[in-house]
Design an enzyme around this catalytic site. Structure first.
Site, PDB file in Angstrom:
ATOM      1  N   LEU A 127       0.843  -1.199   0.000  1.00  0.00           N
ATOM      2  CA  LEU A 127       0.000   0.000   0.000  1.00  0.00           C
ATOM      3  C   LEU A 127       0.875   1.245   0.000  1.00  0.00           C
ATOM      4  CD1 LEU A 127      -3.190   0.562   2.148  1.00  0.00           C
ATOM      5  CD2 LEU A 127      -1.612   2.421   1.650  1.00  0.00           C
ATOM      6  N   HIS A 231       7.615   1.488  11.122  1.00  0.00           N
ATOM      7  CA  HIS A 231       8.173   2.751  10.630  1.00  0.00           C
ATOM      8  C   HIS A 231       7.197   3.875  10.997  1.00  0.00           C
ATOM      9  CE1 HIS A 231       9.379   5.808   7.669  1.00  0.00           C
ATOM     10  NE2 HIS A 231      10.531   5.150   7.575  1.00  0.00           N
TER      11      HIS A 231
END
Length: 343
Positions: A127, A231
Site C-alpha cells: 500500500l 516505521h
C-alpha cells in the site's frame, strides 16, 4: 472529485514506478525497478483473468485513480497464498525460561526463532499513497477496498490474512535490525538485501540464514529497540489494521524487524460487516448535508472490480446511491453493490 480503486493494468507501470521511487526503501512489495514491477503487473493481470475459483499463488495489484484527471495516485496489493514459490520466513519472538535452585533465581530469555508458520496465508500489502493525496480518507479507501475484494471472491483466499508493516529505517536508509541480526551473516547492506529480495525472492535467506535461535539479549540496543516497531509512516496503517481486527502475535519481518499483523479472514471487520444490495435508484437527494451516509461501495468481479466512497441510503434490501459515485463505478439502477460503513 471522486477517486476509485480498480485493478491495475500494464498501462499503469509508469505511475506505479514513480510511486515506488518515493517509498524511501524497505518497501519490498513495491521495488523501484521496472523489470520487477512489470513482472508484478503481468502476474496480477493473470490473477484477475483466472476463471476458476480456489486458493492459488495469485497476486492482485490495484490502483487509486482520480476520475476527473485520470491520474493514478496510489496502489495496493493482495497475495492470494504466500510461501508457494519461496518459503515465507518470519521471526517469531519466543521465550526460554530456566531456573537455578542454587541461585534461587529464574531467568527468562526472549528469543527470535526463524519460522515459516505464516506460509499458506493471504497477505495484504504494497500500500502506497502519493504524498499529495494523504487526506480525505484515501488511505483507508485503498486499504479497505482489498477486504471487499476478498469478501466477494472468498474462495480465492486463505482462512488467515496477514499484513507486514515496514520496520524502522534510519536516515541513511539502513535498518538497525538488519545490521544487528541478519546483516552479520550475509555480507551485504540492508538496501542490497532488500533490493535483491524484491527482485529475486528470499531463497537466499534459506541458503544463508543460520537456523539457530537468536537471543535478543545478545543484540545491540539499536536492534533490540526496533523489534516489532513500525516505521513512523506506518503507524496509521497499524491503527487501521487493529481497527479491522488484526493483532500482532509476535511475528516480525526478517529484514527490518517490523511487525507482521494477523487476523482470521472471516473476522476482518470490513469482511464481516459488508452487505450486498440492489441499487433501487440513483438519487441526487443523497450527499453531504443531504440524506444518506457516506460508505465504501464496490461493484463488479475480478477485472471489473471497482470501489469508491459513495452516499448510500438503505431501503430494506435495496439502496439509493448518489450520482457521483454511481458514475464513477458505472452503476445504474438494478445492479448489485457491496457496501460497508465508513469509520
Amino acid at each position: 472529485m471522486t477517486f476509485i480503486i480498480r485493478p491495475a493494468n500494464m498501462d499503469d507501470l509508469q505511475p506505479i514506478y514513480e510511486m515506488a521511487k518515493r517509498t524511501g526503501g524497505g518497501f519490498t512489495n513495491l521495488p523501484p525497478d521496472r523489470k520487477a514491477l512489470t513482472a508484478k503487473l503481468e502476474r496480477s493481470v493473470a490473477g484477475f483473468s483466472r476463471v476458476e475459483d480456489g486458493v492459488s499463488d495469485d497476486l492482485y495489484v490495484f490502483v487509486l485513480q482520480n476520475t476527473a484527471t485520470g491520474e493514478v495516485r496510489g496502489t495496493c496489493q493482495i497475495f492470494g497464498n504466500v510461501g508457494q514459490k519461496w518459503p515465507f520466513y518470519s521471526y517469531r519472538i519466543g521465550a526460554l525460561t530456566q531456573h537455578s535452585e542454587e541461585l534461587g533465581r529464574t531467568f527468562r530469555a526472549d528469543i527470535l526463532n526463524l519460522s515459516t508458520d505464516l506460509e499458506g496465508t493471504t497477505e495484504v500489502g504494497g500500500l502506497f499513497l502519493h504524498p499529495g493525496e494523504r487526506a480525505g480518507g484515501l488511505g483507508m479507501l485503498i486499504a479497505r477496498s482489498r477486504y471487499l475484494f476478498i469478501r466477494n471472491h472468498r474462495a480465492r483466499f486463505a482462512d488467515r490474512t496477514i499484513a507486514e508493516l515496514r520496520g524502522v529505517i534510519d536516515e541513511a536508509g539502513g535498518s538497525p535490525f538488519w545490521d544487528g541480526v541478519a546483516g552479520r551473516f550475509f555480507g551485504m547492506s540492508f538496501q542490497e538485501a532488500d533490493e535483491f529480495n524484491a527482485k529475486f525472492g528470499n531463497q537466499f535467506i534459506a541458503d544463508l540464514m543460520p537456523k539457530h535461535p537468536v537471543y535478543i539479549a545478545m543484540l545491540p540496543e539499536s536492534a533490540k529497540s526496533v523489534i516489532g516497531v513500525p516505521h513512523p509512516s506506518g503507524r496509521a496503517a497499524m491503527r487501521m489494521l487493529e481497527n479491522e481486527g488484526f493483532a500482532w502475535e509476535n511475528y516480525v519481518d526478517i529484514f527490518d524487524g517490523g511487525p507482521t499483523m494477523t487476523a482470521r479472514t472471516d473476522q476482518v471487520r470490513s469482511v464481516r460487516e459488508a452487505k450486498d444490495a440492489v441499487v433501487s435508484d440513483i438519487s441526487d437527494r443523497l450527499g453531504e448535508h443531504k440524506e444518506g451516509a457516506k460508505m465504501l461501495v464496490s461493484s463488479g468481479r475480478l477485472g471489473s472490480f471497482a470501489a469508491a466512497y459513495g452516499w448510500v441510503l438503505e431501503d430494506g434490501d435495496k439502496v439509493f446511491l448518489d450520482p457521483d459515485s454511481a458514475k464513477a463505478l458505472q452503476l445504474s439502477a438494478g445492479e448489485t453493490v457491496t457496501y460497508v460503513p465508513r469509520w
